[in-house]
Design a protein around this motif. Structure first.
Motif, PDB file in Angstrom:
ATOM      1  N   SER A  97     -50.569  28.471 -51.569  1.00  0.00           N
ATOM      2  CA  SER A  97     -51.878  28.465 -50.906  1.00  0.00           C
ATOM      3  C   SER A  97     -52.793  29.547 -51.457  1.00  0.00           C
ATOM      4  O   SER A  97     -53.987  29.322 -51.691  1.00  0.00           O
ATOM      5  CB  SER A  97     -51.690  28.648 -49.391  1.00  0.00           C
ATOM      6  OG  SER A  97     -50.875  27.627 -48.850  1.00  0.00           O
ATOM      7  N   ALA A 218     -47.753  20.953 -49.850  1.00  0.00           N
ATOM      8  CA  ALA A 218     -47.426  19.956 -48.831  1.00  0.00           C
ATOM      9  C   ALA A 218     -46.038  19.365 -49.065  1.00  0.00           C
ATOM     10  O   ALA A 218     -45.275  19.131 -48.113  1.00  0.00           O
ATOM     11  CB  ALA A 218     -48.484  18.848 -48.829  1.00  0.00           C
ATOM     12  N   TRP A 221     -43.483  21.889 -47.999  1.00  0.00           N
ATOM     13  CA  TRP A 221     -43.485  21.975 -46.528  1.00  0.00           C
ATOM     14  C   TRP A 221     -42.603  20.893 -45.910  1.00  0.00           C
ATOM     15  O   TRP A 221     -41.886  21.127 -44.949  1.00  0.00           O
ATOM     16  CB  TRP A 221     -44.909  21.862 -46.010  1.00  0.00           C
ATOM     17  CG  TRP A 221     -45.004  21.908 -44.508  1.00  0.00           C
ATOM     18  CD1 TRP A 221     -45.029  20.855 -43.633  1.00  0.00           C
ATOM     19  CD2 TRP A 221     -45.069  23.087 -43.697  1.00  0.00           C
ATOM     20  NE1 TRP A 221     -45.106  21.299 -42.340  1.00  0.00           N
ATOM     21  CE2 TRP A 221     -45.137  22.669 -42.346  1.00  0.00           C
ATOM     22  CE3 TRP A 221     -45.084  24.461 -43.991  1.00  0.00           C
ATOM     23  CZ2 TRP A 221     -45.217  23.566 -41.280  1.00  0.00           C
ATOM     24  CZ3 TRP A 221     -45.170  25.352 -42.919  1.00  0.00           C
ATOM     25  CH2 TRP A 221     -45.235  24.905 -41.604  1.00  0.00           C
ATOM     26  N   ARG A 222     -42.648  19.684 -46.487  1.00  0.00           N
ATOM     27  CA  ARG A 222     -41.903  18.555 -45.947  1.00  0.00           C
ATOM     28  C   ARG A 222     -40.482  18.457 -46.512  1.00  0.00           C
ATOM     29  O   ARG A 222     -39.706  17.602 -46.091  1.00  0.00           O
ATOM     30  CB  ARG A 222     -42.648  17.249 -46.241  1.00  0.00           C
ATOM     31  CG  ARG A 222     -43.992  17.138 -45.526  1.00  0.00           C
ATOM     32  CD  ARG A 222     -44.696  15.828 -45.881  1.00  0.00           C
ATOM     33  NE  ARG A 222     -43.900  14.679 -45.482  1.00  0.00           N
ATOM     34  CZ  ARG A 222     -43.909  14.138 -44.260  1.00  0.00           C
ATOM     35  NH1 ARG A 222     -44.680  14.670 -43.314  1.00  0.00           N
ATOM     36  NH2 ARG A 222     -43.160  13.089 -43.984  1.00  0.00           N
TER      37      ARG A 222
END
Length: 433
Positions: A97, A218, A221-222
């Motif tokens: 990020s 993302a 994250w998953r």
């Protein structure tokens, strides 16, 4: 007090309960290594571009890369503390990020255009990469068997080199080939309007990079990326008082080895295009020189895949010494020869440099056990050695660009010393087992 020997965890996350298959996590982490290698090498095409846009000296040009590596020096240990508090997975997401924010800051830097905002944006990107480096390198080293840690980290670092291999094509096509400075021979003077138009060329590449970073965050994250905290952090809180980082020779001498290696790698990569375009070397445009830069990074990629194979069959220290000796020979050629042969010597040094970082890193943390995270932070902090590329820029201004490569020659000598003697995992001041 115990003898000081602490084994690096080898059973993987939440070990001791069931066999752990670390390969899916390793494959996912390979994408991170690819991405930060890709972004780092975009700088190699960005530097000659910014030198043209802002009419910079070699010292000012290399200062851009110095700011990038100063981030490693400032953010290395804080990154280790972030990992201790959040765990590896969340730290990786935070790092991605931060990198995306820095990439987007390159848009206003190009619109203004501003040398200062460019420096700040690159510092932010580098801070995110620092966090990824501190998290991912030790994760890869300890996630599998200790005896193959150097080979495993070198293999994953090969995907980092794959990113560096493709980045010059990306930067050359979207930055250099679309600008007046990138398609002109050395010495061409641009008008104010041409320099302003050239500055805008960096917007699209960094927007695309930011989008990819968000998507990758993302995905992480998953994902089911196992936590490594149970193998190091909890034990560390109880045992750190009984152990000192500074008693491990392989770490104490490994920190300067990483620092010095980065001076060599970054100095070669960042000044490669400027060196190749010289009339007495190859005398080509920066856009064409970027195609040869691909070969430098391609050599690193091939060397890492080959090195991972070799280190499964030969001792890592001897393999590193052989690669460093080869780098020493070709760098002497680059510093003394002229014409295309000097260019090819500089290209071949990528092969010699290929396994240096992963081999030094894995050997540096070997035997650190509960001190692995702090040791990783120190080794990643040592990447700040790349900031001293500004010294090579000063040498290039004062004594000539080719003569500045004698600094690289000196760096190769220390790596040979570390490989043959300094890398031995001996705990200083304590009996060995």
């Amino acid at each position: 007090m115990p003898s000081g020997h602490v084994a690096v965890p080898t059973e993987g996350p939440d070990e001791g309960r069931a066999p752990f298959n670390y390969r899916p996590a390793l494959a996912l982490l390979a994408s991170l290594f690819f991405m930060w290698g890709f972004i780092t090498v975009i700088n190699n095409t960005l530097l000659p571009h910014l030198r043209s846009v802002f009419e910079l000296s070699y010292t000012q040009t290399t200062l851009i890369e110095s700011v990038w590596f100063i981030a490693y020096g400032l953010m290395g240990m804080p990154s280790a503390f972030v990992i201790e508090r959040t765990g590896y997975k969340k730290a990786i997401i935070i790092g991605l990020s931060v990198m995306a924010v820095g990439a987007l800051l390159m848009v206003p830097a190009a619109r203004l255009p501003s040398y200062g905002v460019t420096l700040f944006a690159l510092f932010v990107v580098a801070s995110g990469i620092t966090l990824l480096q501190v998290a991912a390198n030790p994760y890869v080293a300890v996630i599998g068997p200790a005896e193959s840690s150097e080979s495993r980290l070198t293999l994953v670092q090969a995907f980092n080199s794959m990113g560096t291999f493709f980045a010059p094509y990306f930067g050359g096509y979207l930055i250099l080939s679309r600008t007046m400075g990138g398609t002109s021979l050395e010495g061409t003077v641009l008008t104010e309007a041409e320099r302003l138009a050239d500055a805008q060329a960096t917007q699209l590449p960094y927007i695309l990079v930011a989008v990819v970073l968000v998507i990758l965050a993302a995905v992480i994250w998953r994902s089911n990326l196992p936590a490594m905290g149970s193998a190091t952090s909890r034990v560390a809180k109880e045992e750190r008082k009984n152990h000192s980082l500074w008693r491990h020779r392989n770490l104490v001498l490994g920190v300067p080895a990483i620092f010095i290696y980065l001076i060599a790698e970054i100095g070669v990569a960042n000044l490669f295009i400027n060196f190749v375009i010289l009339p007495d070397i190859a005398g080509i445009t920066p856009a064409r020189a970027a195609n040869y830069l691909v070969l430098l990074w391609g050599g690193m990629m091939v060397g890492r895949f080959g090195g991972a194979f070799l280190m499964r069959r030969f001792p890592a220290d001897k393999t590193l010494a052989c690669f460093a000796l080869f780098a020493l020979v070709v760098m002497i050629g680059a510093a003394t020869l002229h014409g295309p042969i000097a260019m090819w010597c500089l290209i071949l040094v990528g092969l010699g440099h290929s396994i240096m970082f992963p081999a030094i890193f894995a050997m540096g943390i070997k035997g650190l056990g509960p001190l692995t995270e702090e040791a990783s932070g120190l080794l990643i902090t040592a990447i700040a050695g790349g900031a001293l590329v500004v010294v090579q820029g000063w040498l290039a201004d004062a004594y000539g660009l080719q003569n500045s490569f004698w600094l690289t020659v000196a760096c190769e000598i220390y790596i040979i010393y570390y490989a043959l003697w300094g890398s031995k995992p001996v705990v200083m001041g304590a009996p060995t087992e």
